[in-house]
Design an enzyme around this catalytic site. Structure first.
Site, PDB file in Angstrom:
ATOM      1  N   ASP A   6       0.828  -1.205   0.000  1.00 27.10           N
ATOM      2  CA  ASP A   6       0.000   0.000   0.000  1.00 27.10           C
ATOM      3  C   ASP A   6       0.865   1.259   0.000  1.00 27.10           C
ATOM      4  O   ASP A   6       2.094   1.187   0.144  1.00 27.10           O
ATOM      5  CB  ASP A   6      -0.955  -0.007   1.196  1.00 27.10           C
ATOM      6  CG  ASP A   6      -0.261  -0.402   2.512  1.00 27.10           C
ATOM      7  OD1 ASP A   6       0.976  -0.401   2.554  1.00 27.10           O
ATOM      8  OD2 ASP A   6      -0.967  -0.712   3.475  1.00 27.10           O
ATOM      9  N   ASP A  51      -7.843  -1.915  14.166  1.00 25.04           N
ATOM     10  CA  ASP A  51      -9.236  -2.111  13.731  1.00 25.04           C
ATOM     11  C   ASP A  51      -9.388  -3.319  12.812  1.00 25.04           C
ATOM     12  O   ASP A  51     -10.434  -3.501  12.190  1.00 25.04           O
ATOM     13  CB  ASP A  51      -9.780  -0.841  13.049  1.00 25.04           C
ATOM     14  CG  ASP A  51      -9.018  -0.472  11.772  1.00 25.04           C
ATOM     15  OD1 ASP A  51      -8.076  -1.213  11.394  1.00 25.04           O
ATOM     16  OD2 ASP A  51      -9.365   0.555  11.160  1.00 25.04           O
ATOM     17  N   HIS A  64      -7.513  -4.016  10.102  1.00 22.47           N
ATOM     18  CA  HIS A  64      -7.180  -3.857   8.681  1.00 22.47           C
ATOM     19  C   HIS A  64      -5.902  -4.612   8.334  1.00 22.47           C
ATOM     20  O   HIS A  64      -5.018  -4.791   9.164  1.00 22.47           O
ATOM     21  CB  HIS A  64      -7.097  -2.383   8.263  1.00 22.47           C
ATOM     22  CG  HIS A  64      -5.930  -1.597   8.748  1.00 22.47           C
ATOM     23  ND1 HIS A  64      -6.036  -0.525   9.613  1.00 22.47           N
ATOM     24  CD2 HIS A  64      -4.608  -1.685   8.461  1.00 22.47           C
ATOM     25  CE1 HIS A  64      -4.857  -0.003   9.825  1.00 22.47           C
ATOM     26  NE2 HIS A  64      -3.954  -0.687   9.147  1.00 22.47           N
ATOM     27  N   GLU A 106      -9.642  -1.046   5.243  1.00 23.49           N
ATOM     28  CA  GLU A 106     -10.326  -0.686   6.482  1.00 23.49           C
ATOM     29  C   GLU A 106     -11.637  -1.477   6.627  1.00 23.49           C
ATOM     30  O   GLU A 106     -12.116  -2.088   5.654  1.00 23.49           O
ATOM     31  CB  GLU A 106     -10.619   0.818   6.464  1.00 23.49           C
ATOM     32  CG  GLU A 106      -9.365   1.693   6.511  1.00 23.49           C
ATOM     33  CD  GLU A 106      -8.717   1.758   7.884  1.00 23.49           C
ATOM     34  OE1 GLU A 106      -8.752   0.754   8.639  1.00 23.49           O
ATOM     35  OE2 GLU A 106      -8.153   2.815   8.220  1.00 23.49           O
TER      36      GLU A 106
HETATM   37  C1  GLP Z   1      -0.423   0.283   8.740  1.00 27.22           C
HETATM   38  C2  GLP Z   1      -0.173  -0.471   7.422  1.00 27.22           C
HETATM   39  C3  GLP Z   1      -0.424  -1.929   7.591  1.00 27.22           C
HETATM   40  C4  GLP Z   1       0.073  -2.362   8.945  1.00 27.22           C
HETATM   41  C5  GLP Z   1      -0.803  -1.776  10.011  1.00 27.22           C
HETATM   42  C6  GLP Z   1      -0.278  -1.981  11.413  1.00 27.22           C
HETATM   43  O1  GLP Z   1      -1.140   1.433   8.646  1.00 27.22           O
HETATM   44  N1  GLP Z   1      -0.841   0.014   6.280  1.00 27.22           N
HETATM   45  O2  GLP Z   1       0.195  -2.659   6.543  1.00 27.22           O
HETATM   46  O3  GLP Z   1       0.037  -3.744   9.072  1.00 27.22           O
HETATM   47  O4  GLP Z   1      -1.124  -0.454   9.732  1.00 27.22           O
HETATM   48  O5  GLP Z   1       0.832  -1.174  11.656  1.00 27.22           O
HETATM   49  P1  GLP Z   1       1.853  -1.460  12.841  1.00 27.22           P
HETATM   50  O6  GLP Z   1       2.556  -2.691  12.504  1.00 27.22           O
HETATM   51  O7  GLP Z   1       2.763  -0.255  12.848  1.00 27.22           O
HETATM   52  O8  GLP Z   1       1.045  -1.568  14.086  1.00 27.22           O
END
Ligand code: GLP
Length: 253
Positions: free
Chosen positions: A62, A129, A131, A136
């Site tokens: 992404d 949440d 995702h 989302e």
């Molecule tokens: C981000 C990314 C995801 C990631 C998630 C958790 O915004 N787009 O790919 O897995 O949110 O992030 P983190 O590992 O920093 O908690």
């Protein structure tokens, strides 16, 4: 789905990724904090000449829309800084969040993954949440790469990477849940108590767009690797531990 509750998820996930590494392999990479121990472990193995990613290419999940690629927090920058600049991977591609025609860029990205032969192993984190990528709650379980609007919760979670929450973009380009399901092996890493509810909903809850990561239950080869705090809400934790401890020697990830 295999659920592994371990003290050091980074090493276990690095093992799971490394088993796919061979010339011609295609890796799916994730950003966020969760995969960082995996990347450090893979870089260390490369530094010790135990692992080479020569002939391997990668795609990221992404990107923020409208954030310059040169911005330190664009995922284009993050994946290079945290991983690919330090290892002999052939090339890494990501969706272009600066593209003038975002739907055309989404279609181009889908085609590029297909042209590369598809993703062999996709590394995933999980948002609080539920995702994955930036899909989302409410994302179609069949979705392809497209623009999404971030929830306020995700923008607040990601504000730590920016000067303030107001600087976190509202829009992103993300592989869809259907795109992610096309990968051969899905490996999700989650650590810390803030992920416990999302992990439980993803692994043990109903398959529902409200928890996008629950779509993993539809895939035939999934490995979920969590530390004990992230596993705290799993009702079948004792079973997952027993299964892992009694895994036949011949059975791989
Ligand atoms: C981000 C990314 C995801 C990631 C998630 C958790 O915004 N787009 O790919 O897995 O949110 O992030 P983190 O590992 O920093 O908690």
């Amino acid at each position: 789905m295999e659920v592994l509750i371990v003290d050091d998820p980074g090493t276990v996930v690095a093992d799971a990724i490394a088993q796919h590494v061979q010339p011609g392999a295609v890796l799916g990479l994730a950003t966020g904090s969760s995969p960082l121990p995996v990347y450090r472990e893979l870089i260390d193995r490369h530094t010790r000449s135990e692992l080479s990613l020569a002939g391997v290419r990668a795609f990221t999940l992404d990107e923020y829309v409208g954030l310059a690629q040169s911005h330190a927090e664009s995922y284009h920058s993050v994946i290079r800084r945290e991983f690919t600049d330090h290892i002999d991977l052939d090339r890494v591609d990501g969706p272009d969040g600066e593209a003038k025609d975002i739907p055309a860029e989404a279609a181009r990205y889908e085609a590029a993954i297909v042209e590369a032969g598809g993703i062999d192993v996709q590394l995933l984190g999980i948002g609080t949440d539920g995702h994955i990528g930036f899909n989302e709650p409410g994302s179609s379980l069949m979705s392809r790469t497209r623009v999404k609007t971030l929830t306020q919760q995700t923008r607040e979670d990601n504000a730590r990477f920016f000067d303030s929450v107001d600087d976190v973009p509202h829009h992103v380009l993300t592989q869809g849940l259907g795109t992610i399901l096309d990968a051969g092996h899905l490996v999700l890493i989650a650590t810390g108590s803030s992920k416990a509810n999302a992990v439980a909903a993803a692994v043990e809850g109903p398959v529902a767009a409200f928890c996008p990561a629950s779509v993993l239950q539809l895939h035939q080869h999934v490995t979920v690797v969590v530390d004990p705090p992230a596993a705290a809400q799993l009702r079948l934790a004792a079973y997952y531990r027993f299964t892992a401890e009694n895994k036949p020697d011949w059975q791989r990830f």
